[in-house]
Design a protein around this motif. Sequence first.
Motif, short mmCIF file in Angstrom:
data_model
loop_
_atom_site.label_atom_id
_atom_site.label_comp_id
_atom_site.label_asym_id
_atom_site.label_seq_id
_atom_site.Cartn_x
_atom_site.Cartn_y
_atom_site.Cartn_z
N ARG A 35 0.83 -1.21 0.00
CA ARG A 35 0.00 0.00 0.00
C ARG A 35 0.86 1.26 0.00
N ASP A 36 0.27 2.35 -0.46
CA ASP A 36 0.95 3.64 -0.40
C ASP A 36 1.07 4.09 1.06
N ALA A 37 2.03 4.95 1.31
CA ALA A 37 2.30 5.40 2.68
C ALA A 37 1.45 6.62 3.03
N LEU A 38 1.25 6.81 4.33
CA LEU A 38 0.50 7.93 4.88
C LEU A 38 1.46 8.82 5.66
N LEU A 39 1.39 10.12 5.42
CA LEU A 39 2.23 11.10 6.12
C LEU A 39 1.44 11.75 7.25
N LEU A 40 2.00 11.72 8.46
CA LEU A 40 1.49 12.49 9.59
C LEU A 40 2.49 13.59 9.87
N HIS A 41 2.06 14.85 9.79
CA HIS A 41 3.02 15.94 9.97
C HIS A 41 2.53 16.98 10.96
N GLY A 42 3.48 17.54 11.67
CA GLY A 42 3.20 18.63 12.61
C GLY A 42 4.44 19.49 12.73
N HIS A 43 4.26 20.77 13.01
CA HIS A 43 5.43 21.64 13.13
C HIS A 43 5.80 21.87 14.59
N LEU A 44 7.08 22.10 14.83
CA LEU A 44 7.62 22.25 16.18
C LEU A 44 7.77 23.70 16.61
N ASP A 45 7.75 24.64 15.67
CA ASP A 45 7.93 26.05 16.03
C ASP A 45 6.61 26.68 16.43
N VAL A 46 6.70 27.78 17.16
CA VAL A 46 5.53 28.55 17.59
C VAL A 46 5.82 30.03 17.36
N CYS A 82 4.57 8.16 -0.21
CA CYS A 82 3.48 8.88 0.45
C CYS A 82 2.54 9.47 -0.60
N THR A 83 1.28 9.18 -0.48
CA THR A 83 0.28 9.75 -1.39
C THR A 83 -0.76 10.58 -0.66
N GLU A 84 -0.86 10.40 0.66
CA GLU A 84 -1.85 11.13 1.45
C GLU A 84 -1.23 11.59 2.76
N ALA A 85 -1.84 12.62 3.35
CA ALA A 85 -1.28 13.19 4.57
C ALA A 85 -2.38 13.80 5.42
N ILE A 86 -2.10 13.88 6.72
CA ILE A 86 -2.93 14.69 7.61
C ILE A 86 -2.01 15.59 8.43
N GLY A 87 -2.52 16.78 8.74
CA GLY A 87 -1.76 17.75 9.52
C GLY A 87 -2.68 18.61 10.36
N GLU A 88 -2.35 19.88 10.47
CA GLU A 88 -3.01 20.75 11.44
C GLU A 88 -4.26 21.45 10.90
N LEU A 119 -9.69 7.72 2.64
CA LEU A 119 -9.11 8.47 3.75
C LEU A 119 -10.15 9.36 4.42
N VAL A 120 -11.00 9.98 3.62
CA VAL A 120 -12.07 10.81 4.19
C VAL A 120 -13.03 9.94 5.00
N ARG A 121 -13.37 8.77 4.48
CA ARG A 121 -14.24 7.86 5.24
C ARG A 121 -13.59 7.44 6.54
N ALA A 122 -12.28 7.21 6.51
CA ALA A 122 -11.58 6.81 7.74
C ALA A 122 -11.65 7.91 8.79
N MET A 123 -11.49 9.16 8.38
CA MET A 123 -11.59 10.27 9.33
C MET A 123 -12.99 10.37 9.91
N ALA A 124 -13.99 10.30 9.03
CA ALA A 124 -15.38 10.42 9.48
C ALA A 124 -15.77 9.29 10.41
N GLU A 125 -15.39 8.06 10.06
CA GLU A 125 -15.77 6.91 10.88
C GLU A 125 -15.06 6.92 12.24
N ARG A 179 -1.68 14.25 -1.40
CA ARG A 179 -3.01 14.81 -1.14
C ARG A 179 -3.20 14.92 0.37
N GLY A 180 -3.49 16.12 0.86
CA GLY A 180 -3.51 16.31 2.30
C GLY A 180 -4.78 16.91 2.85
N PHE A 181 -4.98 16.69 4.15
CA PHE A 181 -6.09 17.24 4.89
C PHE A 181 -5.61 17.76 6.23
N GLY A 182 -6.34 18.71 6.77
CA GLY A 182 -6.11 19.13 8.15
C GLY A 182 -6.98 18.29 9.05
#
Length: 435
Positions: free
Chosen positions: A74-85, A170-176, A353-359, A390-393
């Motif tokens: 399967r394609d990989a999923l990216l989880l990303h977040g930033h460390l700076d404020v 990576c083909t999909e991602a979620i972030g902030e 991916l959208v269904r996974a978030m909703a469920e 392709r990413g989502f917050g």
Amino acid sequence: MSGLVGEDEVVELCRDLIRIDSTNAGDNAGPGERAAAEYVAEKLSEVGVESRILESDARRASVVARIEGTDPGRDALLLHGHLDVVPFNAEDWTHHPMSGEIADGCVWGRGAVDMKDMDAMILAVVRRRLREGRRPPRDVVLAFTADEEAGGRYGAQWLAQEHAEVFEGCTEAIGEVGGFSVSIGQDKRLYLIEAAEKGIAWMRLTARGRAGHGSMLNAENAVTELAEAMARLGRYEWPVRLTPTVRAFLEETSAALEIEFDPERPEATVAKLGPLARMIGAVLRNTSNPTMLESGYKANVIPQTATGHVDGRFLPGYEEEFFATVDELLGPNVTREFVYHDIAVETGFDGPLVRAMAEALEAEDPGARAVPYTLSGGTDLKAFSRLGIRGFGFAPLKLPADLDFSGMFHGVDERVPVDSLRFGVRVLDRFLDYS
């Protein structure tokens, strides 16, 4: 769902991260993200995850890691977040912005919602799953980035340009800035998932005229030219443009509110969203807000030049219209150049991916209804989208109905409810299984 280690741990992880100074004023002169990156790398190492700390400049550090899934095809999923404020003025806060204090059921501090909360949730979920021997269905790439608050030149942009190999597959991602709740009545909550972002155009405007004595007539006053151009931009009423994501959000929200959606009067729906209307109202149209002015060196000297800055934001599909209008409003005697310019992004609100978030949301909150929305600001998703991702917050938080969540971003007394953090861990854990 076994154990509560992740739920309990997320609060302390969030507090620890807040206490690490990673303020970013955009001048590359701050403390950088190295200390926060080392903390993240250590927490991953404790559960057997090998990570890399990549520095784009002194102290400007990002962390990347890959967790192998159970299905290598399967394609990989990216989880990303930033460390700076962003920076802060501590005297304005009820609790010190680097204290990570728990008060009134919330974790307080700079980064509590933008976005050390999501960093902590990702860490908590990963640590819990690997302690329990539960690998995700597909490869998961983790990226904790530097410099998002200044556009990502030392973080996501640099990673995408110089280390694209770490995102292989990576083909999909979620972030902030997505997955948070807005209460509609007693038992119904909309969870706003970011599916689009406006583009960014921070512009420096320059007017040139004829220098002279302040007591004399001068029809070529650079200050006057600039002030008039800035006023035209600031007061211009940009036309409403309902992009696919904006329209979908308004239709879904109107249905939840049990009101008829009128595309000719979208503000009527937005007005019913309380404090959130500030952010949602900004995605009905392009915007151009003057932010800085500079000219002259003495009260009785007309300067030869005057400069100003404008924060421009354009909707997906409307960049050309935006700049054509800006140039018309500026007039012939004022020029513009970019301080920072980045793309708008938008993706459809469909697919597994959208269904996974909703469920995952519905499993933890039966009153949940996932809806797409457009972010008025920008995130690291812009950089990752250039790699074809392709990413989502989606940083899921079930919030109290009376919390002005949008006001927390870059605001005074930034805080996140403890129960919301725990909810986010449960949802993200399910999401990884469903995705």
